[in-house]
Scaffold this motif. Sequence first.
Motif, mmCIF file in Angstrom:
data_model
loop_
_atom_site.group_PDB
_atom_site.id
_atom_site.type_symbol
_atom_site.label_atom_id
_atom_site.label_comp_id
_atom_site.label_asym_id
_atom_site.label_seq_id
_atom_site.Cartn_x
_atom_site.Cartn_y
_atom_site.Cartn_z
ATOM 1 N N LYS A 7 13.982 0.371 3.670
ATOM 2 C CA LYS A 7 13.809 -0.753 2.738
ATOM 3 C C LYS A 7 14.702 -1.925 3.146
ATOM 4 O O LYS A 7 14.256 -3.079 3.188
ATOM 5 C CB LYS A 7 14.134 -0.254 1.321
ATOM 6 C CG LYS A 7 14.329 -1.330 0.284
ATOM 7 C CD LYS A 7 13.073 -1.659 -0.477
ATOM 8 C CE LYS A 7 13.376 -2.581 -1.648
ATOM 9 N NZ LYS A 7 12.266 -3.471 -1.973
ATOM 10 N N GLY A 8 15.944 -1.622 3.477
ATOM 11 C CA GLY A 8 16.904 -2.672 3.839
ATOM 12 C C GLY A 8 16.477 -3.400 5.102
ATOM 13 O O GLY A 8 16.531 -4.627 5.186
ATOM 14 N N ASP A 61 13.387 -5.500 4.391
ATOM 15 C CA ASP A 61 13.786 -6.683 3.603
ATOM 16 C C ASP A 61 14.279 -7.768 4.542
ATOM 17 O O ASP A 61 13.895 -8.935 4.442
ATOM 18 C CB ASP A 61 14.915 -6.328 2.625
ATOM 19 C CG ASP A 61 14.393 -5.739 1.332
ATOM 20 O OD1 ASP A 61 13.151 -5.666 1.188
ATOM 21 O OD2 ASP A 61 15.206 -5.338 0.484
ATOM 22 N N MET A 62 15.150 -7.352 5.471
ATOM 23 C CA MET A 62 15.716 -8.310 6.407
ATOM 24 C C MET A 62 14.624 -8.912 7.291
ATOM 25 O O MET A 62 14.596 -10.107 7.539
ATOM 26 C CB MET A 62 16.763 -7.607 7.256
ATOM 27 C CG MET A 62 17.712 -8.575 7.887
ATOM 28 S SD MET A 62 19.175 -7.772 8.540
ATOM 29 C CE MET A 62 19.913 -7.019 7.151
ATOM 30 N N ARG A 116 8.003 -4.763 -1.405
ATOM 31 C CA ARG A 116 7.703 -3.726 -2.403
ATOM 32 C C ARG A 116 7.192 -2.522 -1.626
ATOM 33 O O ARG A 116 6.309 -2.663 -0.780
ATOM 34 C CB ARG A 116 6.629 -4.250 -3.346
ATOM 35 C CG ARG A 116 6.075 -3.200 -4.299
ATOM 36 C CD ARG A 116 5.087 -3.806 -5.269
ATOM 37 N NE ARG A 116 3.765 -3.970 -4.652
ATOM 38 C CZ ARG A 116 2.679 -4.362 -5.327
ATOM 39 N NH1 ARG A 116 2.761 -4.653 -6.604
ATOM 40 N NH2 ARG A 116 1.522 -4.477 -4.706
ATOM 41 N N LEU A 117 7.747 -1.367 -1.907
ATOM 42 C CA LEU A 117 7.251 -0.139 -1.272
ATOM 43 C C LEU A 117 6.342 0.568 -2.259
ATOM 44 O O LEU A 117 6.609 0.585 -3.456
ATOM 45 C CB LEU A 117 8.411 0.802 -0.920
ATOM 46 C CG LEU A 117 9.550 0.253 -0.061
ATOM 47 C CD1 LEU A 117 10.521 1.393 0.274
ATOM 48 C CD2 LEU A 117 9.018 -0.352 1.218
ATOM 49 N N ARG A 118 5.269 1.147 -1.731
ATOM 50 C CA ARG A 118 4.450 1.997 -2.602
ATOM 51 C C ARG A 118 3.942 3.174 -1.805
ATOM 52 O O ARG A 118 3.788 3.096 -0.589
ATOM 53 C CB ARG A 118 3.312 1.203 -3.221
ATOM 54 C CG ARG A 118 2.403 0.564 -2.224
ATOM 55 C CD ARG A 118 1.467 -0.391 -2.944
ATOM 56 N NE ARG A 118 0.789 -1.258 -2.033
ATOM 57 C CZ ARG A 118 -0.400 -0.965 -1.464
ATOM 58 N NH1 ARG A 118 -0.992 0.176 -1.701
ATOM 59 N NH2 ARG A 118 -0.953 -1.820 -0.653
ATOM 60 N N PRO A 119 3.717 4.291 -2.496
ATOM 61 C CA PRO A 119 3.395 5.521 -1.771
ATOM 62 C C PRO A 119 2.099 5.416 -0.983
ATOM 63 O O PRO A 119 1.141 4.767 -1.409
ATOM 64 C CB PRO A 119 3.285 6.575 -2.872
ATOM 65 C CG PRO A 119 3.402 5.871 -4.160
ATOM 66 C CD PRO A 119 3.805 4.470 -3.937
ATOM 67 N N SER A 120 2.092 6.032 0.187
ATOM 68 C CA SER A 120 0.888 6.087 0.992
ATOM 69 C C SER A 120 0.919 7.376 1.798
ATOM 70 O O SER A 120 1.687 8.284 1.480
ATOM 71 C CB SER A 120 0.833 4.863 1.904
ATOM 72 O OG SER A 120 -0.393 4.833 2.592
ATOM 73 N N SER A 178 5.652 8.561 3.135
ATOM 74 C CA SER A 178 5.010 7.413 3.759
ATOM 75 C C SER A 178 4.865 6.305 2.720
ATOM 76 O O SER A 178 4.655 6.592 1.544
ATOM 77 C CB SER A 178 3.608 7.782 4.243
ATOM 78 O OG SER A 178 3.652 8.867 5.134
ATOM 79 N N VAL A 179 4.977 5.089 3.166
ATOM 80 C CA VAL A 179 4.820 3.968 2.231
ATOM 81 C C VAL A 179 3.972 2.864 2.843
ATOM 82 O O VAL A 179 3.893 2.716 4.055
ATOM 83 C CB VAL A 179 6.189 3.354 1.836
ATOM 84 C CG1 VAL A 179 6.973 4.303 0.980
ATOM 85 C CG2 VAL A 179 6.995 2.935 3.058
ATOM 86 N N ASP A 211 4.453 -4.093 0.945
ATOM 87 C CA ASP A 211 3.880 -5.382 0.565
ATOM 88 C C ASP A 211 5.000 -6.410 0.570
ATOM 89 O O ASP A 211 6.147 -6.079 0.260
ATOM 90 C CB ASP A 211 3.304 -5.319 -0.858
ATOM 91 C CG ASP A 211 2.198 -4.275 -0.999
ATOM 92 O OD1 ASP A 211 1.563 -3.958 0.017
ATOM 93 O OD2 ASP A 211 1.991 -3.777 -2.121
ATOM 94 N N GLU A 264 -0.162 -6.986 1.623
ATOM 95 C CA GLU A 264 0.138 -5.767 2.371
ATOM 96 C C GLU A 264 0.348 -6.157 3.833
ATOM 97 O O GLU A 264 -0.498 -6.810 4.427
ATOM 98 C CB GLU A 264 -1.066 -4.827 2.224
ATOM 99 C CG GLU A 264 -0.884 -3.496 2.878
ATOM 100 C CD GLU A 264 -2.115 -2.613 2.676
ATOM 101 O OE1 GLU A 264 -2.727 -2.699 1.596
ATOM 102 O OE2 GLU A 264 -2.451 -1.883 3.615
ATOM 103 N N PRO A 281 18.172 -1.201 -1.010
ATOM 104 C CA PRO A 281 18.185 -1.596 0.397
ATOM 105 C C PRO A 281 19.555 -1.400 1.034
ATOM 106 O O PRO A 281 20.561 -1.765 0.455
ATOM 107 C CB PRO A 281 17.839 -3.094 0.352
ATOM 108 C CG PRO A 281 17.454 -3.399 -1.044
ATOM 109 C CD PRO A 281 17.876 -2.293 -1.922
ATOM 110 N N ALA A 282 19.550 -0.784 2.202
ATOM 111 C CA ALA A 282 20.786 -0.618 2.973
ATOM 112 C C ALA A 282 20.435 -0.994 4.394
ATOM 113 O O ALA A 282 19.258 -1.058 4.736
ATOM 114 C CB ALA A 282 21.267 0.831 2.899
#
Lengths: 361, 806
Positions: free
Chosen positions: A245-246, A249-250, A263-267, A275-276, A279, A300, B492-493
């Motif tokens: 996620k981090g 984001d970057m 935004r993460l969502r399951p996949s 798995s995600v 978006d 997405e 987030p990390a």
Amino acid sequence: MCTEAYEQIFKLQKGMVNKMSDRLAGIRQEILDGISQLSSSRAVYEFKKQFMDSKTGKIGQLMKEMKTIAPEERANFGKGVNELKEWAKQRFDELDEKMKARELQRRYESEKIDVTMPAKTVETGNLHPITQTRNQLIDVFAGMGFEVFEPREIENDYYNFTALNTPKDHPARDMQDTFYLSPDFLLATQTSAAQIHAMETRELPIKMLAPGKVFRSDDDATHSPMFHQMEGLVVDKKITLCDLKGMLDMFVKKMYGEETTTRLRPSYFPFTEPSVEVDVSCFECGGKGCRLCKGTGWIEILGAGIVNKKVLENCGIDSEEYSGLAFGIGIERVAMLKYGIDNIKMFFESDLRVLRQIDDN
Amino acid sequence: MLVPLSWLKEYVEIDITPQELEKKLFNCGFEVEELSEVGKEISNVVVGLVEECEPIPETHLHVCRVNAGVHGTFQVCCGADNVRTGGKFPLALAGATVFMTAKDHKTVEGVMTIKKGKLRGYESEGMLCSGVELGVTENMFPGAGYNGLLELPQDAEAGTDVKPLLGLDDWIFDISITPNRSDCQSIVGIAREVAAALDKEFKMPSLEYTETDVKKEGFQVRVEASELCPRYIAHYVYDVKIGESPLWMKRRLALVGMDSISNIVDITNYVMKEMGQPMHAFDCDYLEGNAICVRRAAEGEKIVTLDAQEYTLNPDNLVICDGAKPVALAGVMGGLNSEIRETTTEVMFESAKFARDNIRKTSRALGKHSDASARYEKGVDEYSVYHAMKRALHLIEELGCGKVSSTHEDANTGNSLEPREMKVSIAKVNRVLGIDVPTDEILRIMRNLQFAPSAAGDELTLQVPAYREDMEDYPDVAEEVIRMYGYEHVIPAFMPAAHVTMGGLSRRQNKEMRLKRALCSTGAYECVHYSFFSPSDLELLRLAEDAPERNAIRLLNPINEELSLMRTTLAASMLNAIARNQKRGNLEGRLFELGRIFIPKQLPLTDYPEERQKLCVGVFGTDESFFTLKGIAEKVAENLFASFSYRETKKSFLHPYQAAAVICEGEEVGYLGKVAYEVAEWLDLRVDAYIMELDMEILARWYDRDPSFTPLARFPGESRDLALVMGKGVTCGQVEDVIRESCSYIRDIRLFDVYEGEQIPEDKKSMAFTVDFTPRDEAFGADTVDGFVKKILKNLKKQLDIELRS
């Protein structure tokens, strides 16, 4: 007789002197008259020459006559001629300056252009939109320490599927219509095979990107049988979903601007667990909802996940000690969103009218 | 998959809006592709009681007074033949929206808004509606199919909205299911997930029924191909009364897009949608030998399916046989010979698991697809095989359309239908996620998902239901936890524990990008073409029978012949791109592609082929020539700090006298030249084109070279212009070579004029060169350069019979 004769001569000379001063005045008048007729610096030059040329000029001539003048009159005469010369030079210089200025002005005017006429340019080509996009993506990840791996276009079944936890009869094989070349060899359906090659050949830790061509047996308005993906893989100790996620984001902030969020969502992908789908907040409307994001505020952009421990184990990596994250980006999709291209086929038609437009090198 | 909200509500309480439910589903991994309201086109239609109904003279119309309860009483003109006093019908009030029909009163042509108006001088304040006008079919409401007014039940209260009454207040969720969750390919499966997401109880549909003592004596099920059929359950049902299904069943089938056929067939379809398990019903009268046998088809064996199509089978196809013959193509479609008819009185129900891969292969090989095969291709589980049969038998009883015997055959390979125990470390689950989910939350989530969890210290024990074949290890548990706990909890990390690594492009990658940019600077645009090409491209290039380019890898399943070979040259794609541009009116341009060709070690492939990087450049337009393209070649050389030379060559698709081999420091690396007129004609080119292809695998060796600095000359150089007369066959390159070899002080040689004509002998030509000389350690003396020139002229005379032009 002598006296008479001398007087005679004196008279003559005196007449001459008088005549001389008349001549000076005549020349002065001639110059004044002539000057008013002149209309170019060339004419000024020619006219000036008639008077000022040391050999043939009228004032020059006067200077030559100096020796025929009686010594006592000579000084007077010389002074008159010099005055005339000075005066004439000044007149000619003034006039010459004026003419030149006028001529320069005329030249400028004659060179007036229509500044709205088309520019003349040397055409410079562009990198392909896919290459441009690929470079932008690589730039972001290279700064995070990712190296770039170049996947094969022809893969074998093991690397494309089996090692990625997609054995024969796995439902996920249906997700992709594969082009086969022989029972064991096929056209890569995903860049993910590069994960396996990297894990087999590289020392740990790994941070790699693998942009490449992939192929699926799909050919309609929105699908092309060939397109481009970019795989990303990190294998190191203690890699978690938070790192995924981090990192993403970057990535989206660098790619789409600081205010962008994910935004993460399951996949589901066989080679990641969990798995995600990822978006990003719509970079067109900022998340309010628009045509680009179909009113959802989200777009997405990629699939990702924590590397399935079976995949690590298939590559001989100790899944107790190491973990990994992986992601896959559709490069055409990123480019289409970025440049507003609505037909994927346009990328492969090499129409110069299209290639000339995407100049984001 | 289509899921009607009303059906879902039967198994789980839903107290949120359809839009909120969509979001919940999305968050836990089920994307709703479309959420549609069943009666969204219909509004302001209420129950109307006709209190008076008078014919309008000389028309088929009636003028009615219609009581619409709280809305008031309205005068409505109506042309339907079944309008009558005392009848209750749907009344569209002024401002209502309903479907507009064509003259046939059956075909929907859009949506219309009802307005007050006058018919034959009579005020009409609304409209009484038919089923079609409300989008209701006979399967959704009895009488809706009548070509006239839709008659509503007498107990319907005047003035109330007709939508709930007609089932028009429903919502359909079209849900996309990921391939790992085949257990969710059913209403029940989705209901389980919804229950978990909403913290509600999941109610399993009733599986109750009573078996009678009746048996079908001697009946046997034999599975010969258990690798393709791990479980086959057959149950005998007798005293069957074929008839219509009840309205609720018809309506539900209609909502998921299935037609109602008869009660028995409807039960199999209903169970498939509800439980996710395809079922089949055989008419026992047509089963020979009192047996079912599941086996591979014999080579050439034939079957005629329900839709009266005949198929010839082979041992890759699985068939269901009676004692004598195939009666169904397993998992795909039943046989015509044993289908349910109106006269059917005894039925053998089938519920089975077939290998998904086999069903897919058979379905594709025969080009035969059905709802059942589509479902089987996604994979079914034995838990559902077992429970679906029970559900079907319950429905037989509930519908009262047959009696459930005690003949129940379950041929299986011993797989358990009970939950299996799984133990995982809670710490490991959290290690995947990178956050600490409280154990109580983990227990709540796993309990909601029917895993009957318990925790002891770090150990989490789960009872994994048999339908959850996807659950294998702690990462799967992590996924279940986080999708229900919520991804918004992931903090987030940025790899705080990871090693620092060196990133960026390799030298080769950097050099390639540099080369591409240099090509752009010549005005060329980069292209990307398909890695495949067409057999006809080999003909376009006029390649000889034994040309290496003909040894191309063929796709086994190409989309079409045009895309059936892997490229062995980039030239064909480039030529086609040039032709495409010219057709579209782009009559000048420069294109390049850096791409791979594929050279097999042997065919068919048993090893990786060589993927060889090539550069192809194509230029076209009236300003282009061999030499403009050669200029681009020189740009490539310059970019690599290499030097190219050129030699005449022949290439099947190039002009025979305007083609050159490109040589990089002694090694041939490609070709360039004008496109042959035959090729140009084939492609309908309007302007000349030139093409170059270079082998970047060889040229990559020059990627190691760096620019180097030569100190500036300390002494001034000198230049000489030499006008030379030579035979017409002598080339510029030959002259340059001789000049260069004659003197080591030469820095540059430039051709500046070529002349033939007057003052030159007829069989000769003149070429004029500027030669630059640069001194090295000391300045040139007064006649040093004259000495060089003398030597050059001597060598030119000796080697090429060249004279100085007088």
